[in-house]
Design an enzyme around this catalytic site. Structure first.
Site, PDB file in Angstrom:
ATOM      1  N   GLU A 105      19.960 -12.707  53.607  1.00  0.00           N
ATOM      2  CA  GLU A 105      19.603 -13.628  54.669  1.00  0.00           C
ATOM      3  C   GLU A 105      19.466 -13.110  55.946  1.00  0.00           C
ATOM      4  O   GLU A 105      18.514 -13.227  56.805  1.00  0.00           O
ATOM      5  CB  GLU A 105      20.621 -14.744  54.733  1.00  0.00           C
ATOM      6  CG  GLU A 105      20.816 -15.728  53.667  1.00  0.00           C
ATOM      7  CD  GLU A 105      21.579 -15.025  52.609  1.00  0.00           C
ATOM      8  OE1 GLU A 105      22.207 -13.952  52.416  1.00  0.00           O
ATOM      9  OE2 GLU A 105      21.970 -15.731  51.331  1.00  0.00           O
TER      10      GLU A 105
ATOM     11  N   ASP B  79      18.733 -23.840  41.622  1.00  0.00           N
ATOM     12  CA  ASP B  79      20.004 -24.616  41.061  1.00  0.00           C
ATOM     13  C   ASP B  79      20.773 -25.418  42.051  1.00  0.00           C
ATOM     14  O   ASP B  79      21.846 -25.942  41.847  1.00  0.00           O
ATOM     15  CB  ASP B  79      20.878 -23.613  40.311  1.00  0.00           C
ATOM     16  CG  ASP B  79      21.399 -22.378  41.268  1.00  0.00           C
ATOM     17  OD1 ASP B  79      20.537 -22.213  42.145  1.00  0.00           O
ATOM     18  OD2 ASP B  79      22.239 -21.492  40.824  1.00  0.00           O
TER      19      ASP B  79
HETATM   20  C1  UGA Z   1      23.093 -16.802  46.223  1.00  0.00           C
HETATM   21  C2  UGA Z   1      22.176 -17.403  47.445  1.00  0.00           C
HETATM   22  O1  UGA Z   1      22.254 -18.699  47.373  1.00  0.00           O
HETATM   23  C3  UGA Z   1      20.745 -16.936  46.777  1.00  0.00           C
HETATM   24  O2  UGA Z   1      19.646 -17.480  47.499  1.00  0.00           O
HETATM   25  C4  UGA Z   1      20.461 -15.429  46.874  1.00  0.00           C
HETATM   26  O3  UGA Z   1      19.247 -14.756  46.134  1.00  0.00           O
HETATM   27  C5  UGA Z   1      21.662 -14.962  45.787  1.00  0.00           C
HETATM   28  O4  UGA Z   1      23.044 -15.380  46.401  1.00  0.00           O
HETATM   29  C6  UGA Z   1      21.642 -13.327  46.066  1.00  0.00           C
HETATM   30  O5  UGA Z   1      21.903 -12.740  47.293  1.00  0.00           O
HETATM   31  O6  UGA Z   1      21.709 -12.495  45.000  1.00  0.00           O
HETATM   32  P1  UGA Z   1      23.418 -17.536  43.758  1.00  0.00           P
HETATM   33  O7  UGA Z   1      23.595 -18.913  43.232  1.00  0.00           O
HETATM   34  O8  UGA Z   1      24.497 -16.527  43.696  1.00  0.00           O
HETATM   35  O9  UGA Z   1      22.957 -17.545  45.186  1.00  0.00           O
HETATM   36  O10 UGA Z   1      22.017 -17.088  42.880  1.00  0.00           O
HETATM   37  P2  UGA Z   1      21.139 -17.710  41.804  1.00  0.00           P
HETATM   38  O11 UGA Z   1      20.884 -18.941  42.233  1.00  0.00           O
HETATM   39  O12 UGA Z   1      21.519 -17.106  40.580  1.00  0.00           O
HETATM   40  O13 UGA Z   1      19.589 -16.963  42.027  1.00  0.00           O
HETATM   41  C7  UGA Z   1      18.901 -17.442  43.336  1.00  0.00           C
HETATM   42  C8  UGA Z   1      17.493 -17.805  42.761  1.00  0.00           C
HETATM   43  O14 UGA Z   1      17.056 -16.607  42.307  1.00  0.00           O
HETATM   44  C9  UGA Z   1      17.205 -18.829  41.925  1.00  0.00           C
HETATM   45  O15 UGA Z   1      16.349 -19.876  42.477  1.00  0.00           O
HETATM   46  C10 UGA Z   1      17.506 -18.032  40.599  1.00  0.00           C
HETATM   47  O16 UGA Z   1      16.436 -18.994  39.774  1.00  0.00           O
HETATM   48  C11 UGA Z   1      16.525 -16.780  40.996  1.00  0.00           C
HETATM   49  N1  UGA Z   1      16.800 -15.743  40.035  1.00  0.00           N
HETATM   50  C12 UGA Z   1      17.961 -15.442  39.505  1.00  0.00           C
HETATM   51  C13 UGA Z   1      15.478 -14.975  39.564  1.00  0.00           C
HETATM   52  O17 UGA Z   1      14.648 -15.279  39.813  1.00  0.00           O
HETATM   53  N2  UGA Z   1      15.976 -13.946  38.639  1.00  0.00           N
HETATM   54  C14 UGA Z   1      17.211 -13.694  38.026  1.00  0.00           C
HETATM   55  O18 UGA Z   1      17.201 -12.758  37.378  1.00  0.00           O
HETATM   56  C15 UGA Z   1      18.307 -14.558  38.659  1.00  0.00           C
HETATM   57 MN    MN Z   2      22.443 -20.599  42.757  1.00  0.00          MN
END
Ligand code: UGA
Ligand code: MN
Length: 308
Positions: free
Chosen positions: A254, A165
């Protein structure tokens, strides 16, 4: 009656204005046809085969905006032939949405499509589904395994964790190609951690990272976002234990991988000495489907026979 006369001076001014407009139009046309300078530069310097490969690792999960997010990302792959997309679905099987997207973008050969579901037990432990659950842990670890078994350790390459995203400039990937063997490249990330930009702070000569400006949990060993760094793949082979973990605190993923493979002193600053923002931690708002839900109750749907 006074006669209208065109003076030679006015004619001259008109001609000059016309020529200037012509020049501007011509120059703009040239730019659109040949692409931005940073792309022209890499393709002129190296032939495509000699460019280091970049493995972009993207965890992704099914939701209404998924195809839109992945479509946006796929355009970067169309612009850079040395990018390989390791895309891992948080699901028990791979889905047609992602499969079709890769095929239609012409990326079947330049992508690896995997799946692994985040364990349900883990999801239940955390009450707030938006924040507390570490996202992408299982998926990124699977991708790291895939890289360790399928990538030639002798070949120069870089790995990057590319969330689905965020918003990425193509220029960011051109920067990653500069990462030296044995090093981790770092750069600023826009719109993250409660700031306009989170960035590494460099020494006077701009050769080393001496700190970070993070406001959120600045005490972390590496107070940076997942989008703020890429790793020279040789480090994955050198440190086979490096991966992500569920047990770490929120915001420490990270640091979890980086602590195994590098130190702050060894980081390689990129993106114009960390002055350019080439990636933004954008988050897509939750899709409003109130009317769709009503339709569904009547046994109908707006996307009947369509993939959205
Ligand atoms: C932040 C960081 O930018 C992420 O790289 C990190 O994984 C996350 O926090 C964390 O530490 O939890 P954020 O925008 O809060 O990002 O997280 P998302 O964009 O919702 O998820 C990160 C990635 O995991 C996305 O590519 C999303 O598609 C994926 N994701 C999310 C899953 O594969 N499964 C889920 O249930 C939710
Ligand atoms: Mn995100």
């Amino acid at each position: 009656m006074s006669e209208m006369r065109i003076r030679p001076r006015q004619v001259l001014i008109l001609i000059i204005v016309f020529l200037v407009i012509l020049l501007i139009v011509h120059r703009n046309g040239k730019h659109t046809c040949q692409g931005p300078e940073f792309l022209q530069a890499i393709y002129a310097r190296d032939n495509e085969k000699s460019l280091p490969k970049i493995y972009a690792i993207t965890p992704t999960y099914t939701r209404p905006s998924q195809k839109a997010e992945l479509t946006r990302l796929s355009h970067i792959f169309m612009l850079l032939s040395n990018l390989h997309w390791v895309i891992i679905e948080d699901a028990n099987t791979t889905t047609p949405v992602v499969r079709n997207l890769l095929r239609q973008a012409g990326l079947s050969e330049r992508s690896t499509h995997l799946n692994i579901k985040t364990p349900v037990g883990y999801k239940l432990k955390n009450k707030d589904p938006n924040w507390l659950k570490p996202r992408g842990v299982e998926q990124r670890n699977l991708a790291l395994n895939w890289i360790r078994t399928n990538v030639n350790p002798e070949q120069r390459s870089v790995i990057f964790f590319m969330d689905d995203d965020n918003s990425y400039s193509v220029e960011l990937f051109v920067e990653m190609m500069k990462i030296e063997p044995g090093r981790v490249g770092v750069w600023p990330v826009g719109l993250v951690g409660g700031l306009m930009v989170e960035k590494p702070i460099l020494n006077e000569d701009n050769t080393h990272v001496i700190g970070f400006n993070a406001a959120w949990r600045p005490e972390r060993p590496f107070p940076i976002d997942m989008a703020a760094f890429a790793i020279s793949t040789d480090l994955l082979f050198k440190y086979p234990q490096a991966q992500f973990a569920y047990e770490v605190e929120r915001g420490y993923q990270e640091s979890e991988i980086l602590r195994h493979i590098t130190t702050r002193e060894k980081l390689q600053p990129l993106a114009n000495n960390c002055r350019d923002v080439l990636v933004w931690h954008t988050r897509t708002e939750k899709t409003n489907l109130v009317s769709e839900v009503k339709l569904n109750k009547e046994g109908k749907r707006s996307d009947e026979g369509m993939e959205v």
